[in-house]
Design an enzyme around this catalytic site. Structure first.
Site, PDB file in Angstrom:
ATOM      1  N   ARG A   1       0.306   6.875  -5.455  1.00 19.05           N
ATOM      2  CA  ARG A   1       0.263   7.868  -4.193  1.00 19.05           C
ATOM      3  C   ARG A   1      -0.990   7.700  -3.404  1.00 19.05           C
ATOM      4  NH1 ARG A   1       2.739   9.798  -8.768  1.00 19.05           N
ATOM      5  NH2 ARG A   1       1.426   8.497  -9.670  1.00 19.05           N
ATOM      6  N   THR A   2      -2.237   7.506  -3.876  1.00 15.16           N
ATOM      7  CA  THR A   2      -3.418   7.581  -3.252  1.00 15.16           C
ATOM      8  C   THR A   2      -3.414   6.429  -2.196  1.00 15.16           C
ATOM      9  OG1 THR A   2      -4.473   8.578  -4.899  1.00 15.16           O
ATOM     10  CG2 THR A   2      -5.811   7.853  -3.377  1.00 15.16           C
TER      11      THR A   2
ATOM     12  N   LYS B   1     -12.062 -13.538  -9.562  1.00 13.00           N
ATOM     13  CA  LYS B   1     -12.663 -14.968  -9.573  1.00 13.00           C
ATOM     14  C   LYS B   1     -14.316 -14.818  -9.860  1.00 13.00           C
ATOM     15  CE  LYS B   1      -9.612 -16.994  -6.492  1.00 13.00           C
ATOM     16  NZ  LYS B   1      -9.569 -17.699  -5.199  1.00 13.00           N
TER      17      LYS B   1
ATOM     18  N   ARG C   1     -11.260   2.834  -4.417  1.00 13.04           N
ATOM     19  CA  ARG C   1     -10.984   3.217  -5.794  1.00 13.04           C
ATOM     20  C   ARG C   1     -11.528   2.258  -6.786  1.00 13.04           C
ATOM     21  NH1 ARG C   1      -5.595   5.578  -8.394  1.00 13.04           N
ATOM     22  NH2 ARG C   1      -6.487   7.488  -7.209  1.00 13.04           N
TER      23      ARG C   1
ATOM     24  N   HIS D   1     -12.737  12.912  -6.909  1.00 12.56           N
ATOM     25  CA  HIS D   1     -11.428  12.200  -6.252  1.00 12.56           C
ATOM     26  C   HIS D   1     -11.295  13.022  -5.175  1.00 12.56           C
ATOM     27  CE1 HIS D   1      -7.727  10.421  -5.228  1.00 12.56           C
ATOM     28  NE2 HIS D   1      -7.167  10.596  -6.299  1.00 12.56           N
TER      29      HIS D   1
HETATM   30  C1  NCD Z   1      -5.115  10.522 -10.470  1.00 20.70           C
HETATM   31  C2  NCD Z   1      -6.466   9.678 -10.330  1.00 20.70           C
HETATM   32  O1  NCD Z   1      -6.303   8.407 -10.206  1.00 20.70           O
HETATM   33  O2  NCD Z   1      -7.636  10.100 -10.697  1.00 20.70           O
HETATM   34  N1  NCD Z   1      -4.058  10.191  -9.852  1.00 20.70           N
HETATM   35  C3  NCD Z   1      -3.970  10.256  -8.391  1.00 20.70           C
HETATM   36  O3  NCD Z   1      -4.693   9.834  -7.719  1.00 20.70           O
HETATM   37  N2  NCD Z   1      -2.996  11.251  -7.814  1.00 20.70           N
HETATM   38  C4  NCD Z   1      -5.003  11.150 -11.882  1.00 20.70           C
HETATM   39  C5  NCD Z   1      -4.580  10.208 -12.978  1.00 20.70           C
HETATM   40  O4  NCD Z   1      -4.532   8.990 -12.663  1.00 20.70           O
HETATM   41  O5  NCD Z   1      -4.045  10.840 -13.918  1.00 20.70           O
END
Ligand code: NCD
Length: 301
Positions: free
Chosen positions: A54-55, A82, A104, A132
């Site tokens: 999603r993100t 690497k 991320r 997040h």
């Molecule tokens: C979340 C995350 O990565 O923190 N997912 C997301 O970004 N929608 C929650 C999760 O991974 O459980």
């Protein structure tokens, strides 16, 4: 707002501005071919060291809808595998002069650390168990699509609170708006110190107590990748902390069910709940694009 690292340090007026702007972008969802040129000539790099559906996709779509270019890199396909250090990888990307880096990483604080070294704005797309921010913003947008104001709502956040950056960012955001927040999970996933993380937070191990009179029920995935102890068997976890249709009768009649995804049917919620008419899980995904457009516009527009 040079970088977006977390909600904790983001002032309430800034949050309100992003949520209001995201609302302007929502109608574009029904015009998938329409592109704005607000960010024409700009480029964002998506750098993901952890899995994401999603993100990452929604940042990419958000950038493109605003006329920017977006490049996505996953750690497994990059020189990180690497042996290149994080700072060197980021410096390499920064030398290509993107206007922002969306990142991320499994280490809490990684984007904060890097933002001290780089001039390029960094948008935190999830750092370890810490924050997040865009998830909390899209969650707030989704709640506000169904109610006038956040003030006075009762929001239950249920599941693996200890390892959830989604819970942490949501607590910081909701707390700035006077929401009554109940955190619920098994003792091993609900450290008592979380009661002091922000005003308005209470803790319970009893899912029924958490759901009672709730306006919003936010379920969380058990973050197996962040747990070092042997986890509960899925069936046992579901028996105590899985959300079922029967539980929903305890909440307010119009209560909505949220989940940041990815969902695990039969572990944190039943399939019936996931597909329930007051489940807004896919609305959250939809709002992810509008909210990320608002964030990108604010940072590099
Ligand atoms: C979340 C995350 O990565 O923190 N997912 C997301 O970004 N929608 C929650 C999760 O991974 O459980």
């Amino acid at each position: 707002m040079p970088s977006l690292l977390g909600i904790e340090e983001l002032p309430r007026p800034e949050i309100e501005a992003i949520l209001a702007r995201a609302k302007d972008f929502q109608p574009l969802q029904n015009q998938p071919h329409k592109k704005l040129d607000t960010l024409r000539g700009k480029m964002i790099v998506n750098l993901f060291f952890e899995p994401s559906t999603r993100t990452r996709t929604s940042f990419e779509i958000a950038a493109k809808r605003l006329g920017a270019d977006a490049v996505s890199i996953t750690a497994s396909g990059s020189s990180v595998s690497k042996g290149e250090s994080l700072v060197d990888t980021l410096n390499t990307l920064a030398a290509m002069r993107p206007n922002a880096i969306v990142m991320r990483h499994a280490a809490s604080g990684a984007p904060h650390f890097l933002s001290r070294y780089l001039e390029t704005p960094i948008i935190n797309a999830g750092d370890g168990t810490h924050e997040h921010p865009t998830q909390a913003l899209l969650d707030a947008r989704t709640i506000l699509d169904r109610t006038e104001a956040l003030e006075g709502l009762r929001v239950a956040i249920i599941g693996d609170i200890a390892h959830s950056r989604v819970a942490r960012s949501n607590v910081h955001l909701l707390s700035k708006f006077g929401v009554d927040i109940v955190l619920c999970g098994p003792a091993s996933l609900l450290p008592p110190e979380l009661a002091h993380i922000a005003p308005g937070v209470t803790l319970t191990h009893d899912i029924r107590e958490a759901i009672r009179e709730a306006d919003v029920i936010m379920m969380l995935r058990v973050q197996l990748e962040r747990q070092h102890e042997s986890p509960f068997p899925a069936g046992e976890y579901f028996r105590f902390y899985g959300l079922t249709l029967e539980h929903l009768a305890l909440a307010k009649p119009e209560a909505i069910v949220m989940h940041p995804g990815p969902i695990n049917r039969g572990r944190e919620l039943s399939s019936e709940v996931a597909d329930f008419q007051r489940s807004v899980i896919l609305n959250q995904v939809e709002n992810g694009i509008a909210v990320r457009m608002a964030v990108l516009e604010r940072i590099i527009g």
